[in-house]
Write an enzyme that holds these catalytic residues in place. Structure first.
Site, mmCIF file in Angstrom:
data_model
loop_
_atom_site.group_PDB
_atom_site.id
_atom_site.type_symbol
_atom_site.label_atom_id
_atom_site.label_comp_id
_atom_site.label_asym_id
_atom_site.label_seq_id
_atom_site.Cartn_x
_atom_site.Cartn_y
_atom_site.Cartn_z
ATOM 1 N N ASP A 261 60.347 56.550 21.013
ATOM 2 C CA ASP A 261 59.403 57.466 21.652
ATOM 3 C C ASP A 261 60.075 58.834 21.810
ATOM 4 O OD1 ASP A 261 57.323 55.687 21.880
ATOM 5 O OD2 ASP A 261 57.628 55.258 24.014
ATOM 6 N N ASN B 269 44.586 46.342 31.474
ATOM 7 C CA ASN B 269 44.114 47.284 32.495
ATOM 8 C C ASN B 269 42.580 47.373 32.447
ATOM 9 O OD1 ASN B 269 43.331 49.044 30.445
ATOM 10 N ND2 ASN B 269 45.150 50.317 30.595
ATOM 11 N N ASP C 9 53.866 47.998 30.413
ATOM 12 C CA ASP C 9 54.760 46.976 29.842
ATOM 13 C C ASP C 9 55.746 46.470 30.899
ATOM 14 O OD1 ASP C 9 53.515 47.964 27.612
ATOM 15 O OD2 ASP C 9 55.210 49.220 27.031
ATOM 16 N N THR D 120 45.621 47.991 37.606
ATOM 17 C CA THR D 120 44.979 49.293 37.588
ATOM 18 C C THR D 120 45.726 50.199 38.556
ATOM 19 O OG1 THR D 120 42.834 50.427 37.678
ATOM 20 C CG2 THR D 120 43.261 48.832 39.424
HETATM 21 P P1 AMP Z 1 48.912 51.047 31.080
HETATM 22 O O1 AMP Z 1 47.654 51.793 31.234
HETATM 23 O O2 AMP Z 1 48.727 49.675 30.531
HETATM 24 O O3 AMP Z 1 50.045 51.787 30.444
HETATM 25 O O4 AMP Z 1 49.425 50.801 32.565
HETATM 26 C C1 AMP Z 1 49.448 51.796 33.471
HETATM 27 C C2 AMP Z 1 49.597 51.152 34.834
HETATM 28 O O5 AMP Z 1 50.717 51.741 35.442
HETATM 29 C C3 AMP Z 1 48.430 51.413 35.759
HETATM 30 O O6 AMP Z 1 47.465 50.384 35.642
HETATM 31 C C4 AMP Z 1 49.086 51.428 37.118
HETATM 32 O O7 AMP Z 1 49.073 50.129 37.652
HETATM 33 C C5 AMP Z 1 50.528 51.833 36.823
HETATM 34 N N1 AMP Z 1 50.804 53.223 37.215
HETATM 35 C C6 AMP Z 1 50.322 54.325 36.625
HETATM 36 N N2 AMP Z 1 50.767 55.443 37.252
HETATM 37 C C7 AMP Z 1 51.572 55.030 38.254
HETATM 38 C C8 AMP Z 1 52.334 55.698 39.269
HETATM 39 N N3 AMP Z 1 52.327 57.017 39.381
HETATM 40 N N4 AMP Z 1 53.054 54.922 40.146
HETATM 41 C C9 AMP Z 1 53.050 53.580 40.044
HETATM 42 N N5 AMP Z 1 52.327 52.902 39.109
HETATM 43 C C10 AMP Z 1 51.608 53.600 38.229
HETATM 44 C C1 GLC Z 2 52.560 51.797 22.418
HETATM 45 C C2 GLC Z 2 53.116 53.022 21.714
HETATM 46 C C3 GLC Z 2 54.571 53.221 22.036
HETATM 47 C C4 GLC Z 2 54.807 53.205 23.528
HETATM 48 C C5 GLC Z 2 54.171 51.972 24.153
HETATM 49 C C6 GLC Z 2 54.255 52.029 25.649
HETATM 50 O O1 GLC Z 2 53.142 50.657 21.899
HETATM 51 O O2 GLC Z 2 52.948 52.883 20.333
HETATM 52 O O3 GLC Z 2 54.993 54.445 21.493
HETATM 53 O O4 GLC Z 2 56.169 53.205 23.808
HETATM 54 O O5 GLC Z 2 52.815 51.869 23.786
HETATM 55 O O6 GLC Z 2 53.506 51.036 26.235
#
Ligand code: AMP
Ligand code: GLC
Length: 453
Positions: free
Chosen positions: A33, A291, A439, A342
C-alpha cells in the site's frame, strides 16, 4: 462504566490465551500500500490540469475501472464527496506512471492477508502461513519479524520460510491509497467522514492469482493449520471469476475435511454475479465478516431489497435491520457466525453461546482503535494504550434498542436459535488513516474467539 470494565477484563483474557493458537492460514491477497495523504491545493491543481468538467463526471458516477487520469481524480472526488471507500483496478500504464510520479507519504503492508499476517504473527505471536501472490524484495521488507511463513518448494518438498528468506525477485503489486480526513475540502465538496480511495496497479491480486505452491501442495499446507481466513475475492469479475473460485472451493473443502474452521473476510464486491457466487460458497464457511455496505450488497442479491435499503439509511445503522439481515444470511446459508462491524458498534450472530464471543469482539475493538490511532499496530502495548480511547456515546441508543427488543444483558441476547452479541466500540477522533481497520477487527475477533474457547 460497565463497558470499560468489560474491555479491561476481555483484553487480559485474550492476551493470556492468544498464543495457544497453533497456526492460521491466510489466503489470498497481499500487496504493497502506497499511502498518500491528500492535500487540497495539490488535488485542485491536478483536477484543473486534467480538465475539471471531465473529472467531475466521474465524481458523480464511478467508472468500472481506471483507464486515464481524469477517471482517477474523479474517482478520488467520488470517495471524498460521500466519505465512502472505493477501490478500482488501474490497467493503463500511463495512469500507473502518473500515480507513481505523484508519489506517496508512506509505504505499508497491504491486502487483507498481509495486514492480518503482520498483526497475528508480528504482534500477537500467532504463527501464520500467508499467500503472497508476488514476493518482491520490497514486499518482503514490509513483513514484520515473527512466526510468519510462506510456503517454498525445494527439491519437490514443501518448506515454510519467513517471507524475507524467500529470496525471489518477483513483481511489486502496488495499491495507491488516497486518504482524506473528515471535513477535507476540495472545491465545494467536503468529506462527511474520513476514508480513502484505492487505485490498484496490480495484475495479480485483482485476478485472484493463486501461486503454484498453493495449487500443488494445498493438502499439506492445510494439514498444518488450526484456523483459516480467506479474503481477496472482491475484485473478480464475471469474465474471470470461474477459474479462481473453483480452486477456492476446493481449498475450502480440503480445510473442511480437516475440521479447520474457515472465516471469509467479505469485502465490497461490485460485480453482482461474483457476489452471488461467493454467497453460494458461504455454507462451507464457519464465519463471515462484513460492514453495513457489504451486508446490504448481499441482501440485494438475496432478493431482500427493502432490508438492504434500511441498512444504509441510519447512521449508525439500525441494529434491528442489521440483526434481521444477519439472521437471513445465517439461516439461508448455514454459516455459523456472522460478524458485523460498523462505525460505532459490532454485532455477532452465532449458533453457539458464550461470553467469549463478546470478549473477542472487545479485544478486536481495542486493536481497531490502536490501528486507527497509529496507522500501524507495532506491539501489544499499542493495543493496551487504546484503552484510553473513550467508548463512543453514539452507540448508547443502539444498546437501548437492543435491550428493549431482545432483552439484551451485558451485550448478550438470545434471538431465535442464535446468540446475538453486541459491543459499543472505541472511536478515534482523528485517525491517522483508515485502510486496514476492518481487517484488524475481523482477524482479531475470529482468532481471539478460538483462543478463548
Ligand atoms: P472496513 O470498512 O471494512 O474497512 O472497516 C472499517 C471499520 O473500521 C468500521 O466499520 C469501523 O468499525 C472501524 N473504524 C473506522 N474508523 C474508525 C475510527 N476512527 N476509530 C475506530 N474504528 C474505526
Ligand atoms: C484491499 C486493498 C488493499 C488494502 C486492503 C485493506 O485489499 O486492495 O490495498 O490494503 O483492502 O483492507
Amino acid at each position: 462504566m460497565v463497558w470499560d470494565d468489560l474491555y479491561a477484563s476481555a483484553f487480559e483474557r485474550v492476551r493470556r490465551s492468544i498464543e495457544s493458537i497453533e497456526r492460521v492460514l491466510l489466503a489470498y491477497n497481499t500487496n504493497i500500500d502506497a499511502l498518500k495523504y491528500l492535500r487540497q491545493k495539490d488535488l485542485e491543481d491536478r483536477v484543473e490540469k486534467a480538465g475539471k468538467d471531465e473529472v467531475l463526471r466521474y465524481a458523480d458516477k464511478l467508472p468500472k475501472r481506471i483507464d486515464n487520469v481524469p477517471q482517477l481524480l474523479g474517482s478520488i472526488l467520488w470517495s471524498i464527496k460521500r466519505g465512502k471507500a472505493a477501490e478500482l483496478f488501474v490497467e493503463s500504464c500511463s495512469t500507473r506512471f502518473y500515480m507513481r510520479q505523484w508519489g506517496w507519504d508512506e509505504l505499508r503492508m497491504g491486502g487483507q492477508v498481509g495486514i492480518m499476517a503482520n498483526l497475528l504473527g508480528g504482534v500477537y505471536g500467532v504463527p501464520v502461513i500467508a499467500h503472497v501472490p508476488q514476493l518482491s524484495s520490497l514486499q518482503a521488507s514490509l513483513f514484520k519479524d515473527g512466526p510468519i511463513y510462506v510456503p517454498k518448494i525445494e527439491n519437490g518438498q514443501l518448506g515454510l520460510v519467513h517471507p524475507k528468506e524467500f529470496n525471489a525477485e518477483e513483481e511489486s503489486c502496488i495499491h495507491y491509497i488516497y486518504e482524506f480526513p473528515r471535513g477535507f475540502r476540495v472545491f465545494d465538496l467536503e468529506a462527511p467522514r474520513e476514508n480513502r480511495f484505492i487505485g490498484s496497479a496490480d495484475d495479480y491480486n485483482p485476478n485472484l492469482y493463486i501461486r503454484p505452491e498453493f495449487r500443488e501442495h494445498f493438502d499439506e499446507i492445510a494439514s498444518n493449520v488450526e484456523l483459516a481466513i480467506i479474503s481477496g475475492l472482491q475484485a473478480l469479475t464475471k469474465e474471470n471469476y470461474l477459474g479462481p473460485l473453483r480452486i477456492v472451493k476446493e481449498h475450502i473443502e480440503t480445510l473442511n475435511g480437516k475440521n479447520v474452521p474457515v472465516h471469509l473476510e467479505f469485502a465490497f464486491t461490485p460485480d453482482e454475479r461474483v457476489r452471488k457466487a461467493i454467497l453460494g460458497l458461504l455454507d462451507n464457511f464457519w464465519s463471515v465478516g462484513l460492514n453495513e455496505v457489504e451486508l446490504a450488497s448481499i441482501m440485494e442479491v438475496m432478493g431482500e431489497k427493502k432490508l438492504a435499503e434500511k441498512l444504509l439509511l441510519g447512521d449508525p445503522a439500525d441494529p434491528i435491520a442489521v440483526t434481521e439481515a444477519m439472521l437471513t444470511l445465517a439461516e439461508k446459508t448455514g454459516v455459523r457466525r456472522v460478524h458485523f462491524h460498523t462505525y460505532g458498534y459490532y454485532l455477532a450472530l452465532t449458533d453457539y453461546r458464550g461470553e467469549f464471543v463478546r470478549d473477542a469482539l472487545l479485544f478486536a475493538a481495542l486493536a481497531a482503535a490502536a490501528k486507527a490511532k497509529l496507522g500501524d499496530v507495532r506491539s501489544i502495548e499499542d493495543v493496551i494504550k487504546a484503552m484510553d480511547v473513550p467508548v463512543t456515546e453514539g452507540a448508547k441508543t443502539v444498546e437501548e434498542i437492543l435491550i428493549r427488543k431482545y432483552g439484551m444483558k451485558d451485550g448478550i441476547a438470545d434471538v431465535d436459535s442464535y446468540q446475538l452479541t453486541f459491543i459499543p466500540t472505541k472511536i478515534v477522533d482523528k485517525p491517522k488513516s483508515t485502510v486496514g481497520i476492518g481487517d484488524t477487527i475481523s482477524s482479531s475477533a475470529f482468532v481471539g474467539e478460538f483462543a478463548l474457547r
